[in-house]
Design a protein around this motif. Structure first.
Motif, mmCIF file in Angstrom:
data_model
loop_
_atom_site.group_PDB
_atom_site.id
_atom_site.type_symbol
_atom_site.label_atom_id
_atom_site.label_comp_id
_atom_site.label_asym_id
_atom_site.label_seq_id
_atom_site.Cartn_x
_atom_site.Cartn_y
_atom_site.Cartn_z
ATOM 1 N N ILE A 190 0.671 -1.334 0.017
ATOM 2 C CA ILE A 190 -0.087 0.091 0.111
ATOM 3 C C ILE A 190 0.846 1.234 0.040
ATOM 4 O O ILE A 190 0.782 2.170 -0.730
ATOM 5 N N PHE A 191 1.957 1.265 0.793
ATOM 6 C CA PHE A 191 2.965 2.168 1.011
ATOM 7 C C PHE A 191 3.559 2.514 -0.488
ATOM 8 O O PHE A 191 3.752 3.835 -0.594
ATOM 9 N N ILE A 192 4.078 1.585 -0.887
ATOM 10 C CA ILE A 192 4.774 1.826 -2.524
ATOM 11 C C ILE A 192 3.767 2.478 -3.422
ATOM 12 O O ILE A 192 4.205 3.383 -4.034
ATOM 13 N N LYS A 193 2.444 1.712 -3.575
ATOM 14 C CA LYS A 193 1.751 2.278 -4.433
ATOM 15 C C LYS A 193 1.290 3.718 -4.171
ATOM 16 O O LYS A 193 0.838 4.527 -4.859
ATOM 17 N N LYS A 249 3.721 6.256 -5.286
ATOM 18 C CA LYS A 249 3.831 6.554 -6.833
ATOM 19 C C LYS A 249 2.690 7.471 -6.871
ATOM 20 O O LYS A 249 2.747 8.265 -7.836
ATOM 21 N N ASN A 250 1.629 7.219 -6.284
ATOM 22 C CA ASN A 250 0.104 7.876 -6.573
ATOM 23 C C ASN A 250 0.471 9.397 -6.399
ATOM 24 O O ASN A 250 0.129 10.201 -7.094
ATOM 25 N N LEU A 251 1.244 9.455 -4.957
ATOM 26 C CA LEU A 251 1.301 11.000 -4.365
ATOM 27 C C LEU A 251 2.311 11.942 -5.420
ATOM 28 O O LEU A 251 1.897 12.938 -5.540
ATOM 29 N N PHE A 252 3.337 11.056 -6.098
ATOM 30 C CA PHE A 252 4.038 11.865 -7.095
ATOM 31 C C PHE A 252 3.337 11.969 -8.425
ATOM 32 O O PHE A 252 3.711 12.998 -9.246
ATOM 33 N N ARG A 253 2.384 11.318 -8.802
ATOM 34 C CA ARG A 253 1.680 11.461 -9.795
ATOM 35 C C ARG A 253 0.201 12.254 -9.538
ATOM 36 O O ARG A 253 -0.574 12.522 -10.417
ATOM 37 N N MET A 256 -3.898 6.435 2.847
ATOM 38 C CA MET A 256 -3.202 5.598 3.846
ATOM 39 C C MET A 256 -1.885 6.033 3.946
ATOM 40 O O MET A 256 -1.248 6.047 5.100
ATOM 41 N N THR A 257 -1.149 6.372 2.716
ATOM 42 C CA THR A 257 0.311 6.610 2.762
ATOM 43 C C THR A 257 0.734 7.941 3.517
ATOM 44 O O THR A 257 1.421 7.985 4.339
ATOM 45 N N GLU A 274 0.541 3.878 16.804
ATOM 46 C CA GLU A 274 -0.978 3.892 16.400
ATOM 47 C C GLU A 274 -0.721 4.000 14.873
ATOM 48 O O GLU A 274 -1.543 3.455 14.401
ATOM 49 N N GLY A 275 0.408 4.407 14.316
ATOM 50 C CA GLY A 275 0.522 4.448 12.959
ATOM 51 C C GLY A 275 0.927 2.932 12.427
ATOM 52 O O GLY A 275 0.242 2.629 11.451
ATOM 53 N N THR A 276 1.546 2.159 13.228
ATOM 54 C CA THR A 276 1.791 0.763 13.067
ATOM 55 C C THR A 276 0.462 -0.018 13.054
ATOM 56 O O THR A 276 -0.057 -0.810 12.085
ATOM 57 N N LEU A 277 -0.551 0.455 14.140
ATOM 58 C CA LEU A 277 -1.863 -0.421 14.368
ATOM 59 C C LEU A 277 -2.546 -0.082 13.010
ATOM 60 O O LEU A 277 -3.370 -0.686 12.454
ATOM 61 N N VAL A 278 -2.514 1.246 12.392
ATOM 62 C CA VAL A 278 -3.035 1.719 11.372
ATOM 63 C C VAL A 278 -2.768 0.688 10.204
ATOM 64 O O VAL A 278 -3.816 0.254 9.389
ATOM 65 N N ALA A 279 -1.343 0.456 10.230
ATOM 66 C CA ALA A 279 -1.015 -0.420 8.914
ATOM 67 C C ALA A 279 -1.469 -1.805 8.963
ATOM 68 O O ALA A 279 -1.924 -2.352 8.101
#
Length: 701
Positions: free
Chosen positions: A127-130, A133-137, A146-147, A161-166
């Protein structure tokens, strides 16, 4: 066009975005990604390496070209494998997270942080990688949200909490995929009815070939327990056949020489030799399966609205999150606290539950009806079926069997009457003659061979039997001297009751009368009652027959509204009138009623796998009776109710979470739980449609 199986499609919204990207390629304008069935349809000329690159940007990939051996097995294996891998990673993440929480205070320096980051990476790296990529585009979807939320949480030191979100979002993604896969598998189970191989007889030898290689006029051998490979005619053998794949009815049907059989039906016992009349791709089953597969991809008005809404919903949520982060601090609020609240708003804004609120319910409804022998050609027709106010029935072949039968018989000279009727009619192929002969099968006597038979236009026939002239036909065929007061009274009674009259007479006497009518289907009256119970407000009959026959049938099946003496164009006019009063479905045989079926809001055709029925209507009752129509309407109403409930839950839980920002009570874990809870709820509720506790409709043998 080429078809490919896909794996790794994360959500319906992502599939739509990938489709739009592929359509921008050369020769890609007609490309389609069918999320519900995990298929890609593209031009043969499209550069497939570029397609694969676009798919890979969202973690999706082509498995292999559809149509190769073991394709279905391969598809399910890959999808199951990817889901299991995600579950393993989530499990490891949960263990690392729990370990870091428990021993956080006793671990040195950055060790807990490293464990939290590792746990987050394992369950949310894709999710983070996608998302990056979306953020840069500048492409904003669920992965982007989510990223941003994850980066923001770690940026302000909210490691736990950030980890719990993931982790929770990983669980959410797994459960969403599991729900869709469950719906897909229910559809795939239905599609498994397709036979794979056939035993062809050629030159006295048996040869096993793929069904795709079958040709018309091939003779195939079907052994006990095997599937009939395609539509055909029995040339040798006798057996009972299970036609559930075509009609949804598991009651066996006896088959013998010269009788039609359908591909996908199962031979229960004995051995049948069948002459193939259609190549498999043209068979009833192939058409049904193709239409069912296509049906799950059609978008209902509700789904189209949700997709449009989701396009504006995500940017709106981002704007609200920005306002939450920036505005309160200008009025004395704490920057860190409100930034945290803004991150939570981003997570609440994930449209997962909203987007999935409809597709699983639609697939479940189409599959459930298909199991019952109701072929619904798309989600739009399923949704409309649940809103029907009026059902208009054709009479012949719908409320009735479309076959004349002797309903009343009056004998004045019984032995001679029956003897002469059978002798004259035995060689005739006229439908009325067949009805007479079927009635005479109950009597056992030797028939004579007429010396000659002459057809009298507009009357019937004359025949000489044992040197004496007899007449068989309508009232006009009777010699005036042969009609006495009793015969006249009986003739008038039969005509007033709506029967077709067949009289047997000689020059001086009427030997007897047959009252012939179209046989009313046994289930028709109960079906009409059940339609009202299912919420239909009005049921009417449209027929070209005369008033007396229409009255007789309407009274027998419990209809108070009917229109008689209608030509095909007049039926269309009546349908148009009914449409002005409310949503109207027309039920006919798919042959004579094509114009009325086309004009109605919903065309419902009768027909046991007939081409005309499958091609004409929006919905096809594959059994040759109405028995399961009320059940189909109930399922459609349930689907509509479930979709409304799902949308209410998806938006309601998010609204409650957003309202918590006003007093500053919204946390990241509440945000993700509201999103995950909504997704799980709408998935489970949608899958309940597949459960059949009571059965549906009236069963007719």
């Amino acid at each position: 066009m080429a078809e490919y199986r896909l794996q790794g499609l994360s959500c319906a919204n992502c599939a739509r975005e990938l489709e739009e990207e592929i359509q921008k390629l050369n020769h890609g304008e007609d490309a389609k990604i069918l999320f519900n069935s995990s298929k890609l349809i593209v031009s043969d000329q499209i550069p497939i390496n570029k397609v694969e690159k676009i798919l890979a940007s969202d973690g999706a990939a082509i498995i292999k070209e559809r149509g190769k051996e073991d394709d279905d097995h391969d598809h399910s294996h890959h999808h199951h494998g990817s889901g299991r891998k995600l579950l393993y990673l989530i499990g490891i993440s949960a263990v690392l997270y729990a370990f870091a929480m428990i021993f956080e205070k006793s671990m040195p320096g950055w060790t807990p942080v490293l464990l939290y980051v590792a746990a987050a990476a394992l369950s949310g790296y894709s999710i983070f990688i996608k998302g990056l990529k979306n953020l840069f585009r500048f492409k904003f979807n669920i992965d982007t949200l989510m990223t941003i939320a994850l980066i923001g949480a770690f940026g302000i030191g909210e490691w736990k909490e950030g980890t719990l979100v993931a982790i929770l979002f990983g669980i959410n993604e797994y459960l969403e995929g599991l729900g869709m896969e469950k719906a897909r598998k229910s559809m795939e189970t239905l599609l498994d009815a397709a036979p794979k191989e056939a035993i062809v007889l050629a030159g006295g030898l048996e040869k096993v070939i793929p069904v795709a290689d079958l040709k018309t006029d091939d003779i195939v051998l079907v052994k006990s327990g095997e599937k009939i490979p395609s539509d055909g005619v029995v040339v040798d053998g006798r057996s009972s056949v299970n036609e559930a794949a075509i009609t949804g009815e598991s009651m066996p049907v006896e088959k013998a020489a010269e009788e039609m059989v359908y591909g996908g039906s199962i031979n229960n016992e004995g051995v049948l030799k069948v002459r193939i009349t259609k190549a498999y791709e043209d068979s009833s089953l192939a058409k049904i399966l193709h239409l069912v597969e296509e049906a799950q991809e059609t978008k209902t008005p509700t789904e189209q609205f949700i997709n449009k809404f989701a396009k504006y919903y995500t940017p709106l949520i981002m704007a609200i999150a920005a306002i939450v982060m920036v505005v309160p601090p200008f009025f004395g609020g704490d920057w860190g606290s409100w930034f945290y609240q803004g991150l939570a708003v981003l997570i609440v804004g994930c449209p997962c539950a909203l987007i999935i609120s409809s597709p699983i319910a639609i697939i479940s409804g189409i599959t459930r009806n298909a199991r019952n022998g109701i072929l619904i050609k798309g989600g739009v027709f399923l949704e409309l079926l649940g809103h029907i106010d009026t059902v208009a029935f054709d009479k012949t072949g719908t409320l009735t069997k479309g076959e004349p039968h002797v309903e009343k018989m009056i004998s004045y000279h019984e032995a001679e009457f029956l003897h002469m009727a059978g002798s004259i009619e035995k060689s005739s192929s006229h439908p009325l003659a067949k009805a007479v002969m079927k009635e005479l099968e109950k009597h056992n006597f030797q028939l004579e061979e007429p010396a000659d038979i002459t057809t009298i236009p507009g009357q019937g026939v004359e025949a000489t039997v044992n040197g004496k002239l007899y007449r068989l036909g309508n009232e006009a065929s009777i010699h005036p001297d042969a009609i006495d007061e009793q015969v006249r009274a009986d003739i008038d009674q039969l005509k007033n009751a709506g029967y077709t009259l067949v009289a047997v007479s000689d020059d001086t006497r009427v030997l007897g009368l047959f009252g012939i009518a179209d046989e009313i289907r046994a289930e028709s009256k109960e079906v009409v009652q059940q339609l009202y119970e299912a919420g239909v407000k009005k049921a009417v009959m449209l027929t070209g027959d005369h008033e007396k026959t229409a009255t007789k049938v309407a009274d027998a099946v419990g209809l108070t509204n009917f229109y008689a003496n209608l030509l095909p164009d007049q039926k269309v006019e009546k349908i148009n009138d009914l449409i002005h009063e409310g949503k109207t479905a027309m039920v006919g045989d798919g042959i004579n009623d094509a114009p009325a079926l086309a004009v109605a809001d919903l065309g419902i055709a009768m027909g046991k796998g007939t081409d005309s029925a499958i091609e004409t209507a929006d919905i096809v009752l594959m059994q040759d009776h109405l028995g399961k129509l009320p059940g189909a309407i109930k399922i459609a109403k349930r689907v509509n109710s479930v979709i409304k409930l799902n949308i209410s839950l998806a938006l309601g839980l998010k609204l409650i979470a957003l309202l918590l920002t006003i007093p500053g009570l919204l946390t990241l874990w509440i945000a993700i739980l509201s999103d995950m809870g909504a997704t799980v709820l709408v998935t489970l509720i949608s899958l309940t449609i597949l459960i059949d506790k009571t059965g549906s409709g009236v069963h007719s043998k």
